[in-house]
Design a protein around this motif. Structure first.
Motif, PDB file in Angstrom:
ATOM      1  N   LEU A 166       0.848  -1.190   0.000  1.00 33.64           N
ATOM      2  CA  LEU A 166       0.000   0.000   0.000  1.00 33.64           C
ATOM      3  C   LEU A 166       0.882   1.238   0.000  1.00 33.64           C
ATOM      4  CD1 LEU A 166      -2.924   1.223   0.425  1.00 33.64           C
ATOM      5  CD2 LEU A 166      -2.367   1.222   2.864  1.00 33.64           C
ATOM      6  N   LEU A 167       0.650   2.163  -0.920  1.00 27.73           N
ATOM      7  CA  LEU A 167       1.434   3.390  -0.993  1.00 27.73           C
ATOM      8  C   LEU A 167       0.867   4.391   0.013  1.00 27.73           C
ATOM      9  CD1 LEU A 167       3.756   4.828  -2.432  1.00 27.73           C
ATOM     10  CD2 LEU A 167       2.108   5.638  -4.126  1.00 27.73           C
ATOM     11  N   PRO A 168       1.575   4.642   1.132  1.00 27.09           N
ATOM     12  CA  PRO A 168       1.024   5.474   2.208  1.00 27.09           C
ATOM     13  C   PRO A 168       0.562   6.866   1.798  1.00 27.09           C
ATOM     14  CG  PRO A 168       2.942   4.281   2.998  1.00 27.09           C
ATOM     15  CD  PRO A 168       2.873   4.046   1.513  1.00 27.09           C
ATOM     16  N   PRO A 169       1.263   7.588   0.892  1.00 29.60           N
ATOM     17  CA  PRO A 169       0.776   8.928   0.539  1.00 29.60           C
ATOM     18  C   PRO A 169      -0.628   8.949  -0.045  1.00 29.60           C
ATOM     19  CG  PRO A 169       3.045   8.659  -0.180  1.00 29.60           C
ATOM     20  CD  PRO A 169       2.564   7.308   0.258  1.00 29.60           C
ATOM     21  N   LEU A 170      -1.071   7.824  -0.601  1.00 25.63           N
ATOM     22  CA  LEU A 170      -2.402   7.783  -1.198  1.00 25.63           C
ATOM     23  C   LEU A 170      -3.503   7.548  -0.164  1.00 25.63           C
ATOM     24  CD1 LEU A 170      -1.754   5.849  -4.539  1.00 25.63           C
ATOM     25  CD2 LEU A 170      -1.938   8.310  -4.163  1.00 25.63           C
ATOM     26  N   LEU A 171      -3.139   7.304   1.087  1.00 28.92           N
ATOM     27  CA  LEU A 171      -4.154   7.139   2.125  1.00 28.92           C
ATOM     28  C   LEU A 171      -4.975   8.411   2.300  1.00 28.92           C
ATOM     29  CD1 LEU A 171      -2.166   5.114   4.807  1.00 28.92           C
ATOM     30  CD2 LEU A 171      -4.156   4.317   3.508  1.00 28.92           C
ATOM     31  N   VAL A 172      -4.331   9.568   2.134  1.00 25.54           N
ATOM     32  CA  VAL A 172      -5.082  10.819   2.251  1.00 25.54           C
ATOM     33  C   VAL A 172      -6.095  10.944   1.120  1.00 25.54           C
ATOM     34  CG1 VAL A 172      -3.431  12.257   0.969  1.00 25.54           C
ATOM     35  CG2 VAL A 172      -4.897  13.298   2.693  1.00 25.54           C
ATOM     36  N   ASN A 173      -5.761  10.456  -0.054  1.00 26.65           N
ATOM     37  CA  ASN A 173      -6.714  10.478  -1.170  1.00 26.65           C
ATOM     38  C   ASN A 173      -7.911   9.574  -0.893  1.00 26.65           C
ATOM     39  OD1 ASN A 173      -3.755  10.765  -2.395  1.00 26.65           O
ATOM     40  ND2 ASN A 173      -5.142  11.951  -3.670  1.00 26.65           N
ATOM     41  N   ILE A 174      -7.651   8.467  -0.211  1.00 26.39           N
ATOM     42  CA  ILE A 174      -8.754   7.582   0.188  1.00 26.39           C
ATOM     43  C   ILE A 174      -9.629   8.281   1.217  1.00 26.39           C
ATOM     44  CG2 ILE A 174      -9.312   5.419   1.372  1.00 26.39           C
ATOM     45  CD1 ILE A 174      -6.730   4.261   0.135  1.00 26.39           C
ATOM     46  N   ALA A 175      -8.992   8.916   2.206  1.00 27.32           N
ATOM     47  CA  ALA A 175      -9.741   9.605   3.259  1.00 27.32           C
ATOM     48  C   ALA A 175     -10.592  10.743   2.703  1.00 27.32           C
ATOM     49  CB  ALA A 175      -8.788  10.132   4.325  1.00 27.32           C
ATOM     50  N   GLN A 187      -7.169   1.161  -5.627  1.00 27.42           N
ATOM     51  CA  GLN A 187      -6.338   1.995  -6.499  1.00 27.42           C
ATOM     52  C   GLN A 187      -5.031   2.413  -5.838  1.00 27.42           C
ATOM     53  OE1 GLN A 187      -9.874   4.718  -7.136  1.00 27.42           O
ATOM     54  NE2 GLN A 187      -9.045   4.752  -9.210  1.00 27.42           N
ATOM     55  N   ALA A 188      -4.857   2.075  -4.578  1.00 30.79           N
ATOM     56  CA  ALA A 188      -3.661   2.491  -3.840  1.00 30.79           C
ATOM     57  C   ALA A 188      -2.799   1.310  -3.422  1.00 30.79           C
ATOM     58  CB  ALA A 188      -4.062   3.295  -2.607  1.00 30.79           C
ATOM     59  N   GLN A 189      -3.105   0.122  -3.908  1.00 35.02           N
ATOM     60  CA  GLN A 189      -2.367  -1.049  -3.449  1.00 35.02           C
ATOM     61  C   GLN A 189      -2.136  -2.045  -4.573  1.00 35.02           C
ATOM     62  OE1 GLN A 189      -5.260  -1.984  -0.387  1.00 35.02           O
ATOM     63  NE2 GLN A 189      -6.046  -3.711  -1.547  1.00 35.02           N
ATOM     64  N   LEU A 190      -1.132  -2.900  -4.359  1.00 38.33           N
ATOM     65  CA  LEU A 190      -0.793  -3.956  -5.297  1.00 38.33           C
ATOM     66  C   LEU A 190      -0.492  -5.226  -4.516  1.00 38.33           C
ATOM     67  CD1 LEU A 190       1.676  -2.076  -7.700  1.00 38.33           C
ATOM     68  CD2 LEU A 190      -0.635  -2.837  -8.268  1.00 38.33           C
ATOM     69  N   PRO A 191      -0.847  -6.407  -5.033  1.00 39.76           N
ATOM     70  CA  PRO A 191      -0.547  -7.658  -4.330  1.00 39.76           C
ATOM     71  C   PRO A 191       0.951  -7.959  -4.334  1.00 39.76           C
ATOM     72  CG  PRO A 191      -1.521  -8.116  -6.477  1.00 39.76           C
ATOM     73  CD  PRO A 191      -1.609  -6.636  -6.279  1.00 39.76           C
ATOM     74  N   MET A 251       2.853 -10.364  -6.765  1.00 44.83           N
ATOM     75  CA  MET A 251       3.371  -9.972  -8.083  1.00 44.83           C
ATOM     76  C   MET A 251       4.890 -10.037  -8.140  1.00 44.83           C
ATOM     77  SD  MET A 251       0.880  -6.751  -9.072  1.00 44.83           S
ATOM     78  CE  MET A 251       1.748  -6.443 -10.622  1.00 44.83           C
ATOM     79  N   LEU A 252       5.548 -10.008  -6.980  1.00 43.07           N
ATOM     80  CA  LEU A 252       7.011 -10.081  -6.960  1.00 43.07           C
ATOM     81  C   LEU A 252       7.525 -11.449  -7.393  1.00 43.07           C
ATOM     82  CD1 LEU A 252       7.743  -8.146  -3.639  1.00 43.07           C
ATOM     83  CD2 LEU A 252       8.392  -7.419  -5.943  1.00 43.07           C
ATOM     84  N   ALA A 253       6.639 -12.444  -7.420  1.00 41.80           N
ATOM     85  CA  ALA A 253       7.062 -13.789  -7.818  1.00 41.80           C
ATOM     86  C   ALA A 253       7.634 -13.807  -9.239  1.00 41.80           C
ATOM     87  CB  ALA A 253       5.886 -14.764  -7.711  1.00 41.80           C
TER      88      ALA A 253
END
Length: 388
Positions: free
Chosen positions: A43-52, A60-64, A67-69
């Protein structure tokens, strides 16, 4: 035998380091990279304010992290409980893990207990951002207070941004004349570490938007019964309280030899150039928990560059090549004040003798325009899409 590289934390530092190591080592060395995190996603922390603020959905602010596999990185979901550098082990609720190299980037612990901050809203976690979003949607007027009790917290510009963003949100909803916005902060002047130019611009924005700034505040507590923030010089009433929790050392490091006492509290010690522990050659600590000891902010940009430096140092050792960490030499800070965006650049000089990154006093404005807000939005969303 394959070199076992264990990465703790699925945030900026851990993901950047794992990705860089996999890129450098693939086809050149025998290695195993394992990343451990307590959630399935990054989860990209700066985008938490956009969620709030209702601008983004959580997806839209996170990736599984799975995927690094595709890069050859194994992901394990587990709660990390203890780091034991003397025995080259990490304890989790899924068992013990051993390593040849350890990269630990565990962020910070948000302290909601001190000052009774738990009664307020925040956006320092996904759950917190969703609760704040609901509180803002149902808010129809009154006193909004943003309370920042201590100077070390995640993302130093956040309190100054959120009050400007709230002003814009309430104007769009047509209730700004019913809302009083106050920021309580320990800095005498807003955004003070970035220098007098940033403070002047911010104060002008606050004046234009009608935002009250209570600076040089010394906190006592939040009195939720009487709905007041108590500081040594005053009591500030609130109807909606948004808190900025102080940053603390992550619990897995507590009681370990990786920690040092500093004037800013207990943090992990790290080399300013590589992020390496001064006591253990096989341990690297490119996380927010090391930034206070080397003079950098507890924020994603310095963690990103330190993680790259740590990955570069480890890859160099494994490959028998010269170590070229390419550590940070400048830091650009983009700020969203609502309709206005600011961008400041800070030149950074690494002082190897004192193990510090010196940047205060070398910050200057490179953009003051609505375009700055757009650049910030594009940067974060693009960064998220290209991370994995």
């Amino acid at each position: 035998m394959a070199k076992k590289i264990l990465v703790l934390g699925g945030g900026v530092g851990g993901v950047v380091a794992a990705k860089k190591l996999a890129e450098r080592l693939r086809g050149r060395a025998d290695f195993e990279i394992t990343i451990i995190n307590d959630t399935d996603y990054y989860l990209l922390p700066p985008l938490l304010v956009n969620i709030a603020l209702g601008d983004l959905d959580p997806a839209q602010a996170q990736l599984p992290l799975s995927m690094l596999a595709k890069r050859g990185v194994r992901y394990v979901k587990a709660n990390i409980t203890k780091v034991d550098p003397e025995n080259r082990t990490v304890e989790t609720d899924k068992g013990k893990f051993t390593y040849d190299y350890l990269i630990a980037s565990l962020g910070i612990e948000n302290d909601f207990k001190t000052y009774n901050l738990g009664v307020g809203y925040h956006n320092f976690s996904l759950d917190g951002a969703l609760k704040l979003r609901e509180a803002l949607r149902s808010f129809s007027g009154g006193n909004v207070v943003v309370f920042t009790p201590e100077p070390i917290y995640r993302c130093g510009v956040y309190p100054f941004e959120i009050v400007g963003q709230l002003d814009t949100v309430f104007r769009k909803r047509g209730i700004r004349d019913k809302v009083n916005i106050t920021l309580i902060h320990p800095f005498e002047k807003p955004i003070q570490p970035l220098g007098p130019e940033a403070a002047k611009i911010t104060m002008e924005v606050f004046k234009q938007k009608g935002i009250n700034y209570v600076g040089n505040a010394r906190p006592v507590e939040v009195d939720d019964k009487n709905k007041t923030v108590v500081i040594t010089s005053d009591k500030v009433k609130y109807d909606l309280l948004i808190v900025v929790p102080p940053a603390r050392l992550p619990k897995p490091f507590e009681g370990t030899s990786l920690v040092v006492d500093t004037p800013m509290g207990k943090w992990t010690a790290a080399n300013v150039y590589t992020g390496r522990s001064p006591k253990f050659d096989d341990v690297y600590l490119p996380g927010e928990h090391s930034m206070p000891t080397i003079g950098l902010p507890t924020a994603g940009v310095p963690v990103h560059f330190t993680a790259l430096a740590s990955a570069g140092a480890i890859a160099g050792e494994i490959l028998g090549q010269p170590i070229d960490p390419a550590q940070i030499n400048a830091m650009t800070c983009a700020m969203d004040y609502g309709e206005l965006g600011l961008m400041f650049n800070c030149d950074i000089k690494l002082d190897m003798n004192n193990n510090k990154a010196n940047w205060m006093g070398s910050c200057y404005s490179i953009l003051t325009s609505p375009l700055g807000k757009l650049i910030k939005d594009v940067f974060y969303k693009t960064w998220l899409k290209t991370t994995m």
